[in-house]
Write a protein that holds these residues in place. Structure first.
Motif, PDB file in Angstrom:
ATOM      1  N   LEU A   1      23.627-100.522  47.457  1.00 51.07           N
ATOM      2  CA  LEU A   1      23.093-100.832  48.784  1.00 51.07           C
ATOM      3  C   LEU A   1      22.371 -99.623  49.377  1.00 51.07           C
ATOM      4  N   TRP A   2      22.935 -98.440  49.167  1.00 50.69           N
ATOM      5  CA  TRP A   2      22.354 -97.226  49.734  1.00 50.69           C
ATOM      6  C   TRP A   2      21.026 -96.873  49.058  1.00 50.69           C
ATOM      7  N   SER A   3      20.991 -96.977  47.731  1.00 49.08           N
ATOM      8  CA  SER A   3      19.791 -96.564  46.984  1.00 49.08           C
ATOM      9  C   SER A   3      18.752 -97.673  46.868  1.00 49.08           C
ATOM     10  N   ARG A   4      19.138 -98.884  47.294  1.00 48.78           N
ATOM     11  CA  ARG A   4      18.252-100.050  47.168  1.00 48.78           C
ATOM     12  C   ARG A   4      17.779-100.222  45.731  1.00 48.78           C
ATOM     13  N   SER A   5      18.712-100.127  44.809  1.00 50.32           N
ATOM     14  CA  SER A   5      18.416-100.264  43.376  1.00 50.32           C
ATOM     15  C   SER A   5      19.632-100.898  42.713  1.00 50.32           C
ATOM     16  N   LYS A  16      21.100 -89.504  40.247  1.00 53.17           N
ATOM     17  CA  LYS A  16      20.185 -90.632  40.442  1.00 53.17           C
ATOM     18  C   LYS A  16      19.969 -90.952  41.918  1.00 53.17           C
ATOM     19  N   LEU A  17      20.732 -90.289  42.775  1.00 50.77           N
ATOM     20  CA  LEU A  17      20.537 -90.448  44.221  1.00 50.77           C
ATOM     21  C   LEU A  17      19.614 -89.326  44.675  1.00 50.77           C
ATOM     22  N   LYS A  18      18.369 -89.652  44.932  1.00 47.62           N
ATOM     23  CA  LYS A  18      17.368 -88.613  45.194  1.00 47.62           C
ATOM     24  C   LYS A  18      16.635 -88.881  46.504  1.00 47.62           C
ATOM     25  N   GLY A  19      16.000 -87.823  47.009  1.00 45.13           N
ATOM     26  CA  GLY A  19      15.163 -87.946  48.198  1.00 45.13           C
ATOM     27  C   GLY A  19      15.953 -88.419  49.403  1.00 45.13           C
ATOM     28  N   ASP A  20      15.338 -89.301  50.171  1.00 43.56           N
ATOM     29  CA  ASP A  20      16.026 -89.808  51.361  1.00 43.56           C
ATOM     30  C   ASP A  20      17.146 -90.773  51.003  1.00 43.56           C
ATOM     31  N   ARG A  21      17.265 -91.124  49.737  1.00 40.39           N
ATOM     32  CA  ARG A  21      18.373 -91.962  49.256  1.00 40.39           C
ATOM     33  C   ARG A  21      19.424 -91.130  48.536  1.00 40.39           C
ATOM     34  N   GLY A  22      19.353 -89.822  48.692  1.00 46.00           N
ATOM     35  CA  GLY A  22      20.341 -88.943  48.092  1.00 46.00           C
ATOM     36  C   GLY A  22      21.449 -88.601  49.073  1.00 46.00           C
ATOM     37  N   LEU A  23      22.225 -87.576  48.738  1.00 43.47           N
ATOM     38  CA  LEU A  23      23.285 -87.116  49.616  1.00 43.47           C
ATOM     39  C   LEU A  23      22.881 -85.780  50.222  1.00 43.47           C
ATOM     40  N   ALA A  24      23.227 -85.585  51.477  1.00 39.81           N
ATOM     41  CA  ALA A  24      22.923 -84.328  52.169  1.00 39.81           C
ATOM     42  C   ALA A  24      24.048 -83.340  51.889  1.00 39.81           C
ATOM     43  N   LEU A  25      23.998 -82.741  50.699  1.00 40.21           N
ATOM     44  CA  LEU A  25      25.065 -81.852  50.265  1.00 40.21           C
ATOM     45  C   LEU A  25      24.896 -80.459  50.849  1.00 40.21           C
TER      46      LEU A  25
END
Length: 447
Positions: free
Chosen positions: A251-255, A306-315
């Protein structure tokens, strides 16, 4: 029954609530504490006590700061008080020396909310406690205990469906748009479900397409913070299993990004974390659970890359470092006893993240050992870690300088000495000096 404080400190807490009540029109304890109280009473099951208290009030908080600070200073209690006057909310952290615990009190003015669009911040307006409970994320959290001027419980305020769902262990939002208004409620629901052994009500979820749009409007920072809270749950195995089952990453990554962790991996992960928690308590050192779990999940094929860009995590920086540490640790898996004593320990000594976060990185290595089915080697890690935490280096750069060793060689010599000290090969200063003389002064070698 629900707050993890000793009876003497509970009395002080009641007095503190009286101070809150004296400067507000109405006051109620809401959310987790009353929910857990009735959970224990209605279901007869034990539940971990909390150090978080949520209160809601009617009125204005302009007088709260002066009254609260005066009371706490009279009682000699350490505290940190933050008030957001414009939002009519605040946070009070109080240290109770008798219980040796910090209690966090979140207080907010009773309000109603309206969401202009999916996953946006709400527009709020003052309201009553009765209306406030209807904006809660789940029905089981819509239980409030109104406090009277003398600190007594004046009345219970709750919809009957809250107790119905509590008894049936159902997590039900108040309406079907609830998850669209704030998709982080799904992530909070995962925490409640794992902690209270509850399940989402079957009519909770809107269509997947709508949920994906709601998650698209959610910021990386808010999503990441909710993930951290999930990783901190004591019932970590159930929380991660539910995270995968609900396809939150998809749901978060829309993939079609799916993560289905193996049950045995989750069991070993939870075991490694709880083992480290015991070390933390026994040795009185801090342990950042989400940081350690994030490193462990990297070994469990969590699709972080695989979670990248604005669909990644703010680590944060330390989280990025432990993920890299775990990626590098993979080269030693499966870890054998011999490799642990040599290559892995050498890898730890040379790792900067291990120096900054020894207990978290050791948890990752312990999990790697469990995945490698080499449980007999865990005691070696424990011994090495105790030496790292409690034994000072046997020699320093000053000692090497007195031996007239070139400064450019200090780092390599000290690393080798530390490695042999952690592995137990060198235990005293005399042994360390003999090693230096034998290895450096005679053969000029460091291996």
């Amino acid at each position: 029954e629900s707050v993890n404080l000793k009876s003497e400190d509970i009395e002080k807490l009641i007095e503190l609530l009286k101070v809150f009540r004296a400067v507000t029109e109405r006051l109620a304890i809401i959310g987790g504490v009353p929910r857990d109280f009735f959970y224990r009473r209605l279901l007869g099951e034990p539940i971990k006590k909390t150090l978080d208290l949520d209160i809601t009030f009617e009125g204005d908080i302009s007088e709260i700061r002066v009254k609260i600070e005066k009371f706490l200073e009279e009682k000699g209690l350490s505290y940190k008080l933050t008030i957001h006057q414009e939002f009519q909310t605040g946070e009070l952290i109080v240290y109770f020396p008798r219980s040796q615990e910090h209690l966090t009190i979140d207080f907010a003015r009773a309000r109603e909310e309206e969401y202009p669009q999916m996953a946006s911040l709400p527009v709020v307006q003052p309201s009553t406690i009765e209306r406030d409970i209807l904006r809660r994320d789940f029905t089981v959290n819509a239980i409030a205990l109104e406090i009277g001027v003398s600190g007594e419980i004046k009345r219970l305020i709750a919809p009957l469906i809250a107790f119905h769902d509590l008894v049936n262990r159902a997590l039900r939002p108040f309406h079907k748009r609830s998850f669209l208004d704030d998709p982080t409620r799904i992530l909070r629901g995962i925490r409640y479900a794992s902690r209270l052994r509850m399940s989402f009500h079957p009519d909770s979820f809107p269509p997947k397409e709508d949920l994906e749009r709601a998650f698209t409007n959610l910021s990386r920072e808010r999503f990441t913070e909710e993930i951290r809270l999930i990783l901190e749950e004591y019932s970590l195995k159930r929380a991660l299993k539910l995270l995968g089952r609900l396809d939150v990453l998809s749901l978060w990554s829309r993939s079609e990004l799916r993560w289905t962790p193996q049950p045995k991996h989750l069991k070993r992960l939870q075991s490694a974390v709880r083992h480290s928690l015991r070390w933390s308590k026994a040795w009185k050192i801090s342990f950042n659970i989400p940081l350690a779990v994030l490193g462990c999940l990297t070994l469990a094929e969590f699709p972080l890359s695989k979670l990248k860009g604005d669909r990644g995590l703010a680590l944060r920086r330390d989280e990025v470092e432990i993920v890299r540490f775990s990626e590098n640790l993979k080269q030693f898996m499966p870890i054998s006893g011999a490799k642990f004593r040599r290559e892995v320990l050498k890898f730890l000594v040379n790792s900067k993240v291990f120096q900054r976060s020894p207990l978290e990185t050791s948890c990752v290595v312990m999990y790697a050992l469990k995945l490698s089915d080499n449980r007999g080697s865990i005691w070696k890690l424990k011994k090495a870690l105790k030496r790292w935490l409690f034994e000072e280096p046997l020699v320093s750069g000053y000692t090497l300088k007195t031996l007239r060793i070139p400064s450019k060689d200090f780092s390599q010599i000290l690393q080798n000495l530390r490695l042999k000290q952690l592995s137990g090969e060198i235990r005293t200063r005399d042994q360390a000096l003999k090693f230096i003389k034998r290895v450096y002064l005679r053969s000029n070698s460091y291996q």
